[in-house]
Design a protein around this motif. Structure first.
Motif, PDB file in Angstrom:
ATOM      1  N   THR A 163       0.833  -1.201   0.000  1.00 18.05           N
ATOM      2  CA  THR A 163       0.000   0.000   0.000  1.00 18.05           C
ATOM      3  C   THR A 163       0.865   1.247   0.000  1.00 18.05           C
ATOM      4  N   GLN A 197       2.160   1.852  -3.441  1.00 16.82           N
ATOM      5  CA  GLN A 197       1.095   2.424  -4.276  1.00 16.82           C
ATOM      6  C   GLN A 197       0.883   3.905  -3.972  1.00 16.82           C
ATOM      7  N   THR A 237       3.901   5.810  -5.404  1.00 17.23           N
ATOM      8  CA  THR A 237       3.813   5.839  -6.864  1.00 17.23           C
ATOM      9  C   THR A 237       2.748   6.835  -7.332  1.00 17.23           C
TER      10      THR A 237
END
Length: 135
Positions: free
Chosen positions: A109, A112, A115
């Motif tokens: 997570t 993510q 990113t």
């Protein structure tokens, strides 16, 4: 609990309505949309914030709740007003500590979030280390 102004900001552009946003993420049963009971005029603390942040801070103050806030200006104002705050990365760490997320899920997570530009490298590294320390 989310002020309407915040929900509008979240749904703007990508969704036809706030209801479509809630349906897409399947969170309609998790979100309670509320307005602060006493809208207050802007003051020196909140002048630099957008309407969503102002409403969220007023709602947290009225209800004695902690505030989930990402933007630095909102975090500074919330702290100045005595609110307890957290960001999304802090909630990921909290989920690991509460055994809601496995460390591997939390780290994914975090990747993510980094990113997507939701957290910076320093936050990423600090929370990753804290997750390692939690296990």
């Amino acid at each position: 609990m989310v002020p309407l102004a915040v929900l509008k900001e979240l749904a703007a552009g990508a969704f036809e309505s706030q209801a479509a946003y809630l349906r897409h993420y399947e969170i309609g049963d998790l979100i309670e949309v509320r307005a602060p009971s006493q809208p207050k005029p802007e003051d020196a603390f909140t002048r630099r914030l957008d309407e969503g942040e102002r409403q969220a801070i007023r709602l947290a103050l009225e209800r004695g709740l902690p505030l989930l806030v990402e933007e630095q200006a909102g975090r500074v104002v919330a702290r100045e007003l005595g609110l307890k705050i957290s960001g999304i990365a802090g909630q990921v760490l909290r989920s690991v500590r509460a055994n809601v997320l496995l460390p591997a899920e939390a780290k994914e997570t975090l990747v993510q979030l980094k990113t997507a530009g939701r957290i910076n490298r320093q936050v990423f590294e600090a929370v990753r280390r804290a997750i390692n320390d939690a296990v």
